[in-house]
Design an enzyme around this catalytic site. Structure first.
Site, short mmCIF file in Angstrom:
data_model
loop_
_atom_site.label_atom_id
_atom_site.label_comp_id
_atom_site.label_asym_id
_atom_site.label_seq_id
_atom_site.Cartn_x
_atom_site.Cartn_y
_atom_site.Cartn_z
N GLU A 238 -10.90 -6.69 -4.18
CA GLU A 238 -10.72 -7.78 -3.20
C GLU A 238 -11.97 -7.90 -2.33
O GLU A 238 -12.24 -7.04 -1.49
CB GLU A 238 -9.49 -7.48 -2.33
CG GLU A 238 -9.18 -8.59 -1.36
CD GLU A 238 -7.88 -8.37 -0.61
OE1 GLU A 238 -6.90 -7.87 -1.22
OE2 GLU A 238 -7.83 -8.67 0.59
N GLU B 157 -9.20 -13.61 -1.28
CA GLU B 157 -8.42 -13.94 -0.08
C GLU B 157 -9.07 -15.12 0.63
O GLU B 157 -10.28 -15.12 0.89
CB GLU B 157 -8.33 -12.72 0.84
CG GLU B 157 -7.52 -13.01 2.08
CD GLU B 157 -7.10 -11.75 2.81
OE1 GLU B 157 -6.72 -10.77 2.13
OE2 GLU B 157 -7.14 -11.74 4.04
N ASP C 19 -4.96 -13.70 -2.42
CA ASP C 19 -4.28 -13.37 -1.17
C ASP C 19 -4.25 -14.65 -0.35
O ASP C 19 -5.28 -15.12 0.14
CB ASP C 19 -5.01 -12.25 -0.41
CG ASP C 19 -4.48 -10.88 -0.79
OD1 ASP C 19 -3.64 -10.79 -1.71
OD2 ASP C 19 -4.91 -9.88 -0.18
N HIS D 146 0.87 -1.18 0.00
CA HIS D 146 0.00 0.00 0.00
C HIS D 146 0.91 1.23 0.00
O HIS D 146 2.00 1.20 0.57
CB HIS D 146 -0.82 0.13 1.29
CG HIS D 146 -1.74 -1.00 1.63
ND1 HIS D 146 -1.32 -2.15 2.21
CD2 HIS D 146 -3.08 -1.12 1.50
CE1 HIS D 146 -2.36 -2.94 2.43
NE2 HIS D 146 -3.45 -2.34 2.01
N ASP E 72 -5.67 -14.02 9.39
CA ASP E 72 -4.54 -13.89 8.46
C ASP E 72 -3.35 -14.78 8.80
O ASP E 72 -2.20 -14.34 8.74
CB ASP E 72 -4.05 -12.42 8.44
CG ASP E 72 -5.01 -11.49 7.72
OD1 ASP E 72 -5.66 -11.93 6.76
OD2 ASP E 72 -5.11 -10.32 8.12
N ASP F 280 2.27 1.84 3.41
CA ASP F 280 3.26 0.91 3.97
C ASP F 280 4.67 1.45 3.76
O ASP F 280 5.58 1.14 4.52
CB ASP F 280 3.21 -0.46 3.27
CG ASP F 280 1.88 -1.14 3.43
OD1 ASP F 280 1.24 -0.95 4.48
OD2 ASP F 280 1.48 -1.87 2.50
N HIS G 16 -11.07 -14.36 3.73
CA HIS G 16 -12.30 -13.59 3.45
C HIS G 16 -13.41 -14.51 2.97
O HIS G 16 -14.59 -14.27 3.25
CB HIS G 16 -12.03 -12.50 2.41
CG HIS G 16 -11.02 -11.48 2.86
ND1 HIS G 16 -10.61 -10.44 2.06
CD2 HIS G 16 -10.35 -11.34 4.03
CE1 HIS G 16 -9.72 -9.70 2.72
NE2 HIS G 16 -9.55 -10.24 3.91
C1 XLS Z 1 -7.67 -6.84 4.63
C2 XLS Z 1 -7.21 -7.00 3.26
C3 XLS Z 1 -6.05 -6.10 2.88
C4 XLS Z 1 -5.91 -6.05 1.38
C5 XLS Z 1 -5.09 -4.91 0.89
O1 XLS Z 1 -8.36 -7.67 5.19
O2 XLS Z 1 -6.87 -8.33 3.06
O3 XLS Z 1 -4.89 -6.55 3.50
O4 XLS Z 1 -5.38 -7.22 0.87
O5 XLS Z 1 -5.62 -3.69 1.22
NI NI Z 2 -5.95 -9.13 1.36
NI NI Z 3 -7.67 -9.76 4.80
#
Ligand code: XLS
Ligand code: NI
Ligand code: NI
Length: 464
Positions: A245, A281, A309, A114, A322, A117, A284
């Site tokens: 995402e 992801e 992801d 990002h 995560d 970051d 998610h």
């Molecule tokens: C948060 C998201 C974030 C995205 C990028 O849950 O996974 O990390 O991948 O903004």
């Molecule tokens: Ni993510």
């Molecule tokens: Ni996430």
């Protein structure tokens, strides 16, 4: 702590000195925890190098910009550049030094980040822009030195208080404008760095309560925002893929990009289905009440599959834990869908995964990634085995064979009406006979592919 910039850069000159050598392939026999047990970048799988199948990326947020804090406690990790009092641009530099040392030692081809970051927010937007531009120059130099490439860039539209009520879906158009300016800068930066994709995760595009939320306005705003981003992409000639995402909630109670199906419906409603794909992801999917396999299969079936992801959730927890992925069984099913659909184009596996708060040793970051990468590599071998064996694919094809000819083909072509079908069935010309779905047999085939992937690589297939 009050470390000065110069001191910080000395601290992180060789930040991962506990891991002096690049991570090499050791095989299952190796007792060295800092070696790959399965992942061999040059090993050919279905005629393609493992590295090119998996296209692995390290994420800079969880791995370098998160101190190991949680809602009940402060950071536990040894990340000198995050200490209070460190001059922000010096901190950004030392953070990048450590990140690229890590990426080079891990030996993976990509990274993701990002804007926030890598570059701190300044007192004004102009200062923020200058910070980003200067840091992007440093990233370019690291990329040239190490050969690392950018899988995707993204803008952080969720941390700053201005985004508390959303970015594009904020009730205040000034916030929309600010978010748009931020994405414009970051899309430009992603293009400058040769990024393969640009991702939008709508972390606060949703609501906390419907009592203060106008759903139809927010949808229109969101569509306008994503249209502007697509227009800018074409204007600057960015050749990468735009990715959305999905995530159902967290941080907000409800997020509009709930899952792949919700995103797809949104894109179709606004004529954007040719412009965006999804970055799926694993955790998610779990939060949305789906399997990861489901989300991947849905995206592939609807032509919006983009990137992954990689991580995992905890099936007892309702939040985005995560964790690094460690289930070959689950990943093999997702990889089966990806590989049989032709594999990634611009996407890849980004490790959007974080260490546990007690994983304090610098080397733990290597252990997390090595385990995740080996899990992906083994899952790839399983998926390849399922494809080579072919029985699952043949069964699926044969199950729908009736739709390619005769009755099925004429129904799909629109050649028969409801009346016509009633007449056909009434004539006694149609008598359905239930057939077995063979689920247990198919599940056994998957397990057999998992067990068979334990066999060592054939000699002619193994590379360096
Ligand atoms: C948060 C998201 C974030 C995205 C990028 O849950 O996974 O990390 O991948 O903004
Ligand atoms: Ni993510
Ligand atoms: Ni996430």
């Amino acid at each position: 702590m009050g470390l000065k910039g110069v001191e910080v850069s000395r601290v992180v000159d060789q930040f991962f000195s506990d891991v002096p050598e690049p991570i090499a392939f050791g095989g299952l026999e190796s007792s060295d925890p800092l070696s790959f047990k399965v992942y061999q970048p040059d090993r050919l799988v279905l005629g393609k190098r493992m590295e090119d199948h998996l296209r692995i990326a390290v994420c800079l947020w969880h791995s370098f910009n998160w101190p190991g804090s949680d809602v009940f406690g402060t950071g536990t990790f040894d990340r000198p550049w995050l200490a209070s009092g460190v001059e922000p641009m010096a901190a950004a530099r030392t953070k990048l030094d450590a990140a690229f040392e890590f990426i080079a030692k891990l030996g993976v081809p990509y990274f993701c980040f990002h804007d926030r970051d890598v570059a701190p927010e300044g007192r004004t937007f102009a200062e923020t822009r200058a910070n980003l531009e200067s840091v992007v120059g440093q990233i370019e130099a690291h990329m040239a030195r190490t050969g690392a490439k950018l899988l995707w860039g993204t803008a952080n539209l969720f941390s700053h208080p201005r985004y508390a009520a959303g970015a594009a879906t904020n009730p205040d158009p000034a916030v929309f404008a600010y978010a748009a300016a931020q994405v414009k800068l970051m899309l430009d930066a992603t293009q400058r760095l040769g990024g393969q994709n640009y991702t939008l995760w709508g972390g606060r595009e949703g609501y906390e309560t419907l009592l203060n939320t106008d759903l139809s306005r927010e949808e229109a705003q969101f569509a306008r925002f994503l249209t502007l981003v697509a227009e800018h992409k074409h204007k600057i000639g960015f050749r990468g893929t735009l990715l959305i995402e999905p995530k159902p909630q967290e941080p907000t109670k409800h997020q509009y990009d709930y899952d792949c199906a919700a995103v797809h419906g949104f894109l179709v409603r606004h004529g954007l289905e040719g412009e965006y794909r999804v970055n799926i992801e694993a955790n998610h999917a779990t939060l949305a009440g789906h399997s990861f396999h489901h989300e991947v299969a849905y995206a592939v079936a609807n032509g919006i599959f983009g990137s992954i992801d990689a991580n995992r959730g905890d099936y007892q927890n309702g939040w985005d834990t995560d964790q690094f992925p460690n289930s070959v069984d689950e990943l093999a099913l997702a990889l089966y869908e990806i590989v049989r659909a032709g594999g990634f184009t611009t996407g890849g596996f980004n490790f959007d995964a974080k260490l546990r708060r007690q994983s304090l040793a610098r080397a733990d970051l290597f252990h997390g990634h090595i385990g995740g990468i080996d899990t992906l590599a083994r899952a790839l071998l399983v998926a390849a085995g399922m494809i080579e064996q072919g029985a699952i694919e043949r069964f699926r094809e044969q199950r729908y064979a009736g739709w390619s000819e005769g009755l099925g083909a004429s129904i799909l072509a629109g050649d028969v009406s409801l009346e016509g079908l009633e007449a056909l069935v009434g004539d006694g010309g149609i008598e359905p006979r239930p057939v077995s779905g063979r689920q247990e047999l198919l599940e056994n085939l998957v397990n057999q592919a998992i067990w068979a992937a334990d066999r060592p690589a054939p000699k002619q297939n193994s590379g360096g």
